[in-house]
Design a protein around this motif. Structure first.
Motif, PDB file in Angstrom:
ATOM      1  N   ILE A  63      23.232  26.711  25.019  1.00 50.33           N
ATOM      2  CA  ILE A  63      24.489  26.816  24.283  1.00 50.33           C
ATOM      3  C   ILE A  63      24.278  26.447  22.815  1.00 50.33           C
ATOM      4  O   ILE A  63      23.763  25.367  22.501  1.00 50.33           O
ATOM      5  N   GLY A  64      24.689  27.327  21.927  1.00 52.39           N
ATOM      6  CA  GLY A  64      24.703  27.011  20.514  1.00 52.39           C
ATOM      7  C   GLY A  64      26.067  26.469  20.121  1.00 52.39           C
ATOM      8  O   GLY A  64      27.086  26.823  20.719  1.00 52.39           O
ATOM      9  N   VAL A  65      26.095  25.611  19.127  1.00 47.93           N
ATOM     10  CA  VAL A  65      27.344  24.995  18.674  1.00 47.93           C
ATOM     11  C   VAL A  65      27.526  25.281  17.187  1.00 47.93           C
ATOM     12  O   VAL A  65      26.601  25.082  16.396  1.00 47.93           O
ATOM     13  N   ILE A  66      28.700  25.763  16.815  1.00 43.14           N
ATOM     14  CA  ILE A  66      29.029  25.948  15.405  1.00 43.14           C
ATOM     15  C   ILE A  66      30.404  25.350  15.147  1.00 43.14           C
ATOM     16  O   ILE A  66      31.352  25.609  15.889  1.00 43.14           O
ATOM     17  N   HIS A  67      30.494  24.534  14.096  1.00 45.03           N
ATOM     18  CA  HIS A  67      31.737  23.810  13.838  1.00 45.03           C
ATOM     19  C   HIS A  67      31.943  23.629  12.347  1.00 45.03           C
ATOM     20  O   HIS A  67      31.003  23.739  11.544  1.00 45.03           O
ATOM     21  N   GLY A  68      33.180  23.321  11.970  1.00 45.68           N
ATOM     22  CA  GLY A  68      33.526  23.121  10.574  1.00 45.68           C
ATOM     23  C   GLY A  68      33.143  21.745  10.073  1.00 45.68           C
ATOM     24  O   GLY A  68      32.748  20.858  10.840  1.00 45.68           O
ATOM     25  N   SER A  69      33.280  21.566   8.755  1.00 43.81           N
ATOM     26  CA  SER A  69      32.922  20.304   8.113  1.00 43.81           C
ATOM     27  C   SER A  69      34.082  19.313   8.081  1.00 43.81           C
ATOM     28  O   SER A  69      33.989  18.267   7.449  1.00 43.81           O
ATOM     29  N   THR A  70      35.187  19.645   8.766  1.00 43.99           N
ATOM     30  CA  THR A  70      36.312  18.719   8.839  1.00 43.99           C
ATOM     31  C   THR A  70      35.939  17.512   9.695  1.00 43.99           C
ATOM     32  O   THR A  70      34.951  17.542  10.430  1.00 43.99           O
ATOM     33  N   ALA A  71      36.751  16.465   9.613  1.00 41.21           N
ATOM     34  CA  ALA A  71      36.481  15.270  10.417  1.00 41.21           C
ATOM     35  C   ALA A  71      36.468  15.616  11.902  1.00 41.21           C
ATOM     36  O   ALA A  71      35.594  15.163  12.652  1.00 41.21           O
ATOM     37  N   TYR A  72      37.447  16.444  12.318  1.00 44.39           N
ATOM     38  CA  TYR A  72      37.479  16.828  13.729  1.00 44.39           C
ATOM     39  C   TYR A  72      36.283  17.696  14.067  1.00 44.39           C
ATOM     40  O   TYR A  72      35.652  17.531  15.115  1.00 44.39           O
ATOM     41  N   GLY A  73      35.954  18.661  13.186  1.00 39.35           N
ATOM     42  CA  GLY A  73      34.834  19.559  13.457  1.00 39.35           C
ATOM     43  C   GLY A  73      33.532  18.808  13.629  1.00 39.35           C
ATOM     44  O   GLY A  73      32.743  19.098  14.543  1.00 39.35           O
ATOM     45  N   GLU A  74      33.299  17.845  12.763  1.00 41.28           N
ATOM     46  CA  GLU A  74      32.065  17.069  12.862  1.00 41.28           C
ATOM     47  C   GLU A  74      32.031  16.241  14.150  1.00 41.28           C
ATOM     48  O   GLU A  74      30.986  16.129  14.796  1.00 41.28           O
ATOM     49  N   LEU A  75      33.177  15.674  14.526  1.00 36.52           N
ATOM     50  CA  LEU A  75      33.235  14.905  15.760  1.00 36.52           C
ATOM     51  C   LEU A  75      33.019  15.808  16.970  1.00 36.52           C
ATOM     52  O   LEU A  75      32.317  15.443  17.919  1.00 36.52           O
ATOM     53  N   PHE A  76      33.597  17.026  16.918  1.00 37.63           N
ATOM     54  CA  PHE A  76      33.408  17.985  18.004  1.00 37.63           C
ATOM     55  C   PHE A  76      31.926  18.332  18.159  1.00 37.63           C
ATOM     56  O   PHE A  76      31.400  18.391  19.276  1.00 37.63           O
ATOM     57  N   GLY A  77      31.251  18.559  17.038  1.00 37.11           N
ATOM     58  CA  GLY A  77      29.824  18.871  17.101  1.00 37.11           C
ATOM     59  C   GLY A  77      29.030  17.749  17.754  1.00 37.11           C
ATOM     60  O   GLY A  77      28.145  17.990  18.586  1.00 37.11           O
ATOM     61  N   LYS A  78      29.361  16.517  17.398  1.00 38.28           N
ATOM     62  CA  LYS A  78      28.685  15.360  17.982  1.00 38.28           C
ATOM     63  C   LYS A  78      28.959  15.254  19.481  1.00 38.28           C
ATOM     64  O   LYS A  78      28.037  15.004  20.285  1.00 38.28           O
ATOM     65  N   GLU A  79      30.226  15.468  19.868  1.00 38.17           N
ATOM     66  CA  GLU A  79      30.584  15.347  21.280  1.00 38.17           C
ATOM     67  C   GLU A  79      29.971  16.489  22.112  1.00 38.17           C
ATOM     68  O   GLU A  79      29.660  16.286  23.287  1.00 38.17           O
TER      69      GLU A  79
END
Length: 404
Positions: A177-193
């Protein structure tokens, strides 16, 4: 299973609603047991685009929750009085408006309509003033009782969304699975999770790429994930960035399953046909979006249908029910008040909300069950609360309605 009230649509006049600035109380103290149960909700009424549509839906859900709960007897016998404040979707304005409201008449309960920057800015003020709150835009620490003991998140957070997406990927047999997310606070947290959830599930992460929230082209990040051998993509994108991600996928000619998180589901682009959206185009042929049971039409779900019918009776539902969380605040507080024997002691109400008894008895609809604990004030929904649906037209905030 909790019992459910019969479905009904209450008349608008039944609930006690006020417009911000029109209240007559001049005391800074919260109302007593013989006073209305005062609730303040903020939202970006004067914002633009997706932010406004989501705020309008959130406020409409709040009004519907008031309507239904007042018909059921209010909170501990106190009728709910709702004050709506326009925060323009701006954290600075929200802080000013909430402080003004507290100084004029301390509310019993405060709600917001997102985004997460609003929650991050306002929660410390509510903590300082010892006000019970429900939050629909999770932040990194909004579910931490050691930081905000009187706040409870109604919206599932990044960890919940990541867990659901990984479970879906595993069911589908996607191994990489590849993950792509935004640089927002939520996006960064989503990438980490996502990294954590994939590791726990024993699935390979084929890259974790971040794009700037202001970017117009995500081709480079997607190319990197393609080169890493991703069999499917977990996607975080809210508003305009979603369109740019989808365009970049087409530019690459990459045919791979896309699993969008709730940010994707709450972007109207996926529910509208061109020229205002991408529904029915090749850009979304591989996309499924993460929603909740209440966001998908089901004629047999009485609790959800009561929520939808009441909202529709009060106005037009402009976006998906992915942002209708605030409806559930009222049955939760009502159940907590019954157990705690008080409507005015915020600490006792918070303690009651942490109990299984209250969570079982609260007749909620946005989520069928909340699982708050003394260590975590997030909703922690069960996996079966989460659905993954291909984009469809939306009717009254729901996907999958055959009348669409």
């Amino acid at each position: 299973m909790k019992s459910r009230r019969p479905v009904f649509v209450a008349a608008v006049a039944a609930s006690v609603l006020t417009i911000a600035g029109c209240g007559s109380a001049d005391s800074a103290e919260a109302g007593g047991a013989d006073q209305p149960y005062r609730v303040l909700v903020t939202g970006g009424i004067s914002a633009q685009g997706v932010l406004k549509a989501n705020a309008d839906t959130s406020i409409l859900a709040t009004k519907a929750g008031v309507e239904v709960q007042n018909q059921a007897g209010g909170i501990g016998g106190r009728q709910i009085e709702l004050t709506v404040v326009d925060d323009a979707g701006d954290a600075t304005i929200a802080v000013t408006k909430v402080r003004e409201a507290i100084n004029k008449q301390k509310p019993d309960l405060v709600l917001n309509s997102g985004p997460s920057s609003i929650g991050a800015a306002v929660l410390p003020i509510l903590k300082q003033n010892k006000i019970l709150s429900f939050n629909v835009a999770p932040t990194q620490d909004s579910t931490d009782p050691s930081k905000f003991p009187l706040n409870f998140d109604l919206a599932p957070g990044a960890a919940d969304n990541a867990r659901g997406i990984v479970g879906h990927a595993k069911e589908k047999g996607y191994d990489s699975i590849g993950v792509i997310h935004g640089s927002t606070a939520y996006g960064e947290l989503f990438g980490k999770e996502m990294t954590s959830a994939l590791e726990k599930a024993g699935l390979k992460q084929a890259g974790n790429e971040e794009y700037e929230a202001t970017a117009l082209d995500m081709t480079a990040q997607l190319q990197s994930l393609k080169n890493a051998g991703a069999q499917a993509l977990a996607l975080d994108a809210y508003g305009a960035p979603l369109g740019y991600v989808l365009q970049s996928m087409q530019r690459l000619g990459w045919d791979v399953p896309l699993i969008g998180n709730t940010s994707v589901a709450s972007t109207s682009l996926v529910a509208n046909e061109p020229p205002n959206g991408v529904l029915g185009t090749p850009e979304v042929k591989n996309l499924v979006a993460q929603v909740f049971t209440s966001t998908v039409y089901d004629p047999n779900n009485a609790a959800v249908n009561q929520m939808v019918d009441t909202m529709a009776s009060l106005g037009t539902i402009p976006s998906t029910l992915i942002i209708a969380d605030n409806y559930d605040a009222f049955p939760l507080v009502a159940a907590a008040a019954e157990k705690a024997g008080t409507t005015t002691d915020a600490e006792k109400l918070a303690e009651a909300l942490e109990t299984e008894e209250v969570q079982q008895n609260a007749e909620t609809a946005f989520l069928s069950r909340y699982n708050f604990t003394a260590d975590n004030h997030g909703p922690n929904p069960a996996q079966d609360e989460m659905k993954f649906i291909a984009p469809t037209k939306v009717v009254n905030g729901q996907f999958g309605n055959p009348a669409a």
